[in-house]
Design an enzyme around this catalytic site. Structure first.
Site, PDB file in Angstrom:
ATOM      1  N   GLU A   1       0.772  -1.299  -0.009  1.00 15.89           N
ATOM      2  CA  GLU A   1      -0.095  -0.004  -0.109  1.00 15.89           C
ATOM      3  C   GLU A   1       0.852   1.305   0.045  1.00 15.89           C
ATOM      4  OE1 GLU A   1      -3.069   0.724  -0.128  1.00 15.89           O
ATOM      5  OE2 GLU A   1      -4.085  -1.239   0.059  1.00 15.89           O
TER       6      GLU A   1
ATOM      7  N   SER B   1     -32.413 -27.013  49.740  1.00 22.16           N
ATOM      8  CA  SER B   1     -31.323 -27.558  50.792  1.00 22.16           C
ATOM      9  C   SER B   1     -30.092 -27.295  50.503  1.00 22.16           C
ATOM     10  CB  SER B   1     -31.372 -28.892  50.673  1.00 22.16           C
ATOM     11  OG  SER B   1     -32.865 -29.420  50.845  1.00 22.16           O
TER      12      SER B   1
END
Length: 785
Positions: A89, A349
Site C-alpha cells: 500500500e 437445601s
C-alpha cells in the site's frame, strides 16, 4: 553613503523572506484550529468488544451503524501483515510527510491521459484521512484528503497513524479493522496470520464489498495473489509459493456470541465508568464453549420455557472461567435475556453444608452425631423430608448426604436462625428476605433468596480451607475473600459430600460423582433445581427452572441439575480430584457411641450399644442434643424382676430385683429402633404388678398391637386395619407407614390403614407435642391350594 543605501534596500527584502514562511505557518495553525481533525470513532462512541482472557471476542457491541470493530494494538498484529501492508500500500510510509509526491504525479498523469481517476496515489495516511473525514471521489475531495493527511502527520506519530488504519480500515460488510476481519473470516486473532492470510487482509480494504472472502472467494484469491507476488524479495520464494497454493476459505460472517449475558453485564459496568472500547474478561473461551454446548444439548430435552444457568470458577484465582446466564441466548421463549446467574431464587437445601460446618466450629456436633429423622414439631413448625419419608436415627454425615430436612432443622434450632444468617453474611453470603421478614427455621429449607454467583463463591470455601471468595469477572477485579468456616470444618464437610464421610472413604463407590464434593437443592413447588460442586481446581454451580418462577413438577436438583454438574466437571481439564485430600491438623478420626455421642474410649460398653467412626474437630466429641420430648439425664437407672426379667420398681416388686443402667435414646427415636437394638438398648416392658403405677400414659396406638400378624383370608382383598390414638397431647395427628407420611388428621378421629401387599409394616403416629408411638405388624398373604 552608497553602502548604507544598499543595506537599507536589502534589509526589507530579507524581512519579507522571513515573513512569508511565518505567515504560512500561522495560516496553517489557523486552518488547523478552524478545521480540527475529527476524533477517531466519532460516529461510533458506543462500539465495544468484550473478550475472553486470551483475546477471543465474546461479544461485540456495534455502533449506531452496526459496525463491528475489535480494538487492536500494533504489537497484537502479525509482523507479516504489517510488512505486506506497508510494502503493497505505501512503501514510503515511514518517511513521507503524509503524501507521496511521486505517487501523486503518477496518479495525475493517469487522470490526464485516461480522463478519470485510475489510481488515487493514496498513502496509508491519506486512507486514514478518508476514514476520519470521508470526501467525495473528486479533485476537490482529493485535495481535502491531501491536506488532512498532512494535518494527521502533524498530530500523530507514524505508529499511531498505522494503528488508526489497523482499527478502522473497511473490511467488508459490517467489519472494520484487521482484528475484526481476522476473527470473523478466519476465526483467529490477527497476531497469528499466515503469509496467505496476511496478504488477503492487506488487499481487502481496496474493494471491501467485492473482495469479501466469504462471498467472492475467487476474486479475493486473485487480489491476494497479486499482493503475494509483490512481496518477492521480502518474503522467501518458498513461503510465497506455499501461500499461492493455499485456497481462500472464510467462515460465514457472524457476530461473536460467547457468554453474551456476562458481556452485557460488563458493558453496563463499562458504560457507567466511561470505558467504551474493549473489556478483557476472565472467561476461558474453550471452557465457555464447552459449558454452552452442554447446556444446549441438555435444554433440548426440557419442556418449553425451562432454562438453565451455570458458572465455573477457578478456586486459586477466583476467576470465572465460564458464565452461562441462560440456556440458549437465541431462544426468547426460554427467557434468554434473563440472567439467572444474578437472579435471587430459593436455594432449597443447598445451604445445609454451611449449617453443619458452623455447628462443627461451634463444638455442637461431629460428623457422626446422632440426629433424629422422625416426625417432629419445632414450636409449631413441622418439616418433612423431600420424599415424605423418615429414616429414624441418622448421623450428621447421613443427614447431609441424603439431604434430610428434619435433622437440619434440629441443628438449626440449636444454633439459631438469626445466628446462622449472620454467620453466612460474615462469610460473604448475604441472603435475601422479603421486606420486614425475620430469619426463622425455614431458612435452611429455602426460606430466603440467594444468587448463583454468590453461592459459587461461598461453596469455594470447601476447597479453599474455609475461605469463601467473591468471583472475579475481569483480571483487574480485586481479590476478596472472607472466612466462612475453619479449615477443619471445611475439610469434614467436603469429605462428607465427596465420599460420604469416614465410612464412605473405606468403600469404593459414588459412581459418576466420584472426585466431586457436591450438593443439590430443590425449592418449594419444584420452582428451582440446584447443584453445586467443588474439586481441587474448580467450583461449579448449576440452576434449572423457569425464570418466571412457574413450578416444574418432577424437576429437582438430583435428577436434572446434578447430572449436568457432573458433565461439566468431566468436560473441564483436571476437573476431578484424583484422590481424597488428607485431613488437616486438628481433624482426627474417633470411635464414638450412640446414643450418647461421646468418645467410645473411656465409655462403659453398656452405654455404647452402637459404635461409629467420626471425624472430630480439635478432639471435641459433644453429647447428643438434649431430648425435647423427655427431659432428664442421658443415663437411665431401672430395675428388673430377677425371675421374669420384666421392669419393676423396688416398691412394687414381688421378688428379687436387679439394678441396671443404660444410655437413653431420644424418645422420638425409640419407636424407630430395629428389634435387636430395642432389646439391647431399651428397658423391658413393665411387669403387671407395676404397670398401673409406673407406666406413663403417653400417646398410644390402639387397634393394632406391636408384633401382631395379620393373615389374609383366601379369596379376599389384602387386609385393612382401623386404628385410633389414646393420650395425644396437642395438635394434629400424623400417620406414617414404613417411614412415609400417609395422612394428617385432627384428634379423636380413627384412621383406616391399607396394607397393599404382604410383608412387614411399621406404623407410626405423632402429635403436635412431638409424642410418638410405633407398632410393627406383619401381613401374611393367603396360601393357594
Amino acid at each position: 553613503m552608497r553602502l548604507r543605501t544598499l543595506a537599507s534596500s536589502v534589509r526589507p527584502r530579507h524581512a519579507a523572506w522571513w515573513a512569508l514562511p511565518l505567515a504560512v505557518l500561522l495560516g496553517l495553525l489557523l486552518l488547523d484550529r478552524l478545521f480540527p481533525l475529527p476524533a477517531p470513532g466519532r460516529d461510533s462512541p458506543y462500539a465495544l468488544v468484550v473478550e475472553a482472557r486470551d483475546g477471543t471476542p465474546l461479544r461485540a457491541f456495534p455502533d449506531k451503524d452496526h459496525i463491528w470493530r475489535h480494538p487492536v494494538r500494533l504489537e497484537e498484529v502479525s509482523p507479516l501483515y504489517l510488512e505486506a501492508l506497508t510494502r503493497y500500500e505505501d512503501r514510503a510510509f515511514w518517511w513521507h510527510p503524509g503524501v507521496n509526491p511521486l505517487a501523486l504525479l503518477r496518479a495525475a498523469g493517469q487522470w490526464a491521459t485516461q480522463g478519470h481517476i485510475v489510481s488515487g496515489g493514496s498513502t496509508i495516511t491519506m486512507q486514514v484521512a478518508r476514514i476520519l473525514d470521508p470526501q467525495a471521489r473528486s479533485l476537490r475531495g482529493k485535495l481535502v484528503q491531501i491536506l488532512r493527511a498532512v494535518q494527521i502527520e502533524c498530530h500523530y506519530s507514524k505508529r499511531e497513524i498505522l494503528a488508526l488504519y489497523l482499527n478502522y480500515a473497511p473490511m467488508g460488510g459490517v467489519l472494520e479493522g484487521v482484528e475484526a476481519a481476522s476473527r470473523a473470516y478466519l476465526g483467529k486473532p490477527a497476531l497469528r496470520l499466515s503469509h496467505a492470510e496476511a496478504a488477503l487482509l492487506t488487499v481487502l480494504p481496496q474493494q471491501p464489498s467485492r473482495l469479501r472472502p466469504d462471498r467472492f472467494a475467487a476474486k479475493a484469491q486473485g487480489a491476494r495473489d497479486k499482493v503475494l507476488r509483490r512481496m518477492a524479495g521480502r518474503w522467501s520464494d518458498a513461503d510465497i509459493r506455499e501461500a499461492l497454493g493455499e485456497p481462500v476459505v472464510a467462515q460465514t460472517l457472524r457476530e461473536p456470541m460467547l457468554a453474551p449475558l456476562l458481556a452485557q453485564r460488563l458493558k453496563e459496568t463499562a458504560d457507567a465508568a466511561g470505558d467504551r472500547t474493549r473489556i478483557r474478561s476472565t472467561i476461558d473461551a474453550a471452557s465457555q464453549a464447552t459449558v454452552e454446548n452442554l447446556l444446549g444439548d441438555r435444554v433440548r430435552g426440557l419442556p418449553p420455557r425451562v432454562s438453565l444457568a451455570a458458572m465455573v470458577m477457578d478456586n486459586a484465582s477466583h476467576e470465572v472461567l465460564a458464565y452461562a446466564g441462560s440456556a440458549d441466548f437465541g431462544d426468547k421463549d426460554r427467557f434468554s435475556h434473563v440472567d439467572m446467574v444474578r437472579a435471587s431464587r430459593s436455594p432449597g437445601s443447598a445451604l445445609k453444608p454451611f449449617l453443619y460446618g458452623f455447628a462443627l466450629d461451634e463444638g455442637m456436633i461431629h460428623s457422626e452425631s446422632l440426629l433424629s429423622d422422625t416426625p417432629q414439631s419445632f414450636g409449631g413448625y413441622q418439616p418433612g423430608n423431600f420424599q415424605q419419608s423418615f429414616h429414624g436415627p441418622v448421623s450428621v454425615s447421613e443427614a447431609l448426604v441424603k439431604s434430610l430436612n428434619v435433622p437440619a432443622v434440629e441443628v438449626l434450632d440449636q444454633l439459631g436462625p438469626l445466628r446462622f444468617v449472620a454467620m453466612l453474611r460474615r462469610g460473604g453470603l448475604k441472603l435475601d428476605f422479603p421486606r420486614g421478614a425475620e430469619p426463622n427455621l425455614s431458612v435452611i429449607l429455602g426460606g430466603a433468596g440467594v444468587r448463583l454467583e454468590n453461592m459459587v463463591g461461598a461453596y469455594a470455601a470447601l476447597a479453599r480451607k474455609g475461605l469463601a471468595v467473591v468471583p472475579r469477572f475481569t483480571p483487574d477485579a480485586p481479590v476478596r475473600e472472607q472466612r466462612m468456616m475453619s479449615e477443619g470444618a471445611a475439610f469434614i464437610i467436603r469429605d462428607i459430600l465427596e465420599t460420604g464421610g469416614p465410612l464412605g472413604r473405606a468403600v469404593e463407590g459414588q459412581g459418576a460423582y466420584r472426585g466431586i464434593a457436591w450438593k443439590t437443592g430443590t425449592s418449594f413447588g419444584f420452582r428451582d433445581a440446584w447443584a453445586f460442586g467443588v474439586s481441587q481446581r474448580y467450583t461449579v454451580g448449576v440452576w434449572v427452572g423457569r425464570p418466571d418462577g412457574t413450578p416444574n413438577p418432577g424437576f429437582f436438583g438430583a435428577n436434572v441439575a446434578a447430572p449436568l454438574l457432573v458433565d461439566i466437571f468431566t468436560a473441564l481439564p483436571g476437573g476431578r480430584n484424583a484422590n481424597p485430600e488428607p485431613a488437616p491438623p486438628g481433624v482426627t478420626l474417633e470411635k464414638i457411641c450412640w446414643p450418647t455421642g461421646m468418645r467410645a474410649q473411656g465409655t462403659d460398653p453398656r452405654h455404647c450399644p452402637v459404635q461409629r467412626t467420626a471425624w472430630t474437630l480439635q478432639g471435641v466429641t459433644p453429647p447428643t442434643f438434649a431430648d425435647k420430648v423427655r427431659g432428664g439425664a442421658q443415663l437411665l437407672t431401672y430395675f428388673t424382676d430377677r425371675a421374669s426379667g420384666m421392669r419393676v420398681m423396688p416398691a412394687c416388686a414381688h421378688g428379687d430385683v436387679d439394678r441396671h443402667e443404660l444410655a437413653r435414646w431420644p424418645a422420638s427415636l425409640e419407636p424407630w429402633l430395629d428389634a435387636d437394638l430395642r432389646r439391647r438398648a431399651l428397658p423391658p416392658g413393665w411387669a403387671k404388678e407395676c404397670e398401673q403405677a409406673y407406666r406413663p400414659e403417653g400417646i398410644r396406638i390402639v387397634g393394632l398391637s406391636d408384633g401382631e400378624v395379620i393373615r389374609q383370608a383366601r379369596g379376599a382383598d389384602l387386609p385393612r386395619a382401623r386404628v385410633d390414638v389414646r393420650g395425644a397431647q396437642g395438635g394434629d395427628l400424623h400417620w406414617a407407614v414404613n417411614g412415609s407420611l400417609v395422612a394428617a388428621q385432627g384428634k379423636g378421629n380413627g384412621r383406616v390403614l391399607e396394607f397393599p401387599h404382604a410383608g412387614r409394616y411399621d406404623v407410626t403416629v405423632f402429635d403436635g407435642g412431638g409424642n410418638v408411638d410405633r407398632v410393627s405388624v406383619s401381613v401374611v398373604a393367603a396360601t393357594v391350594r
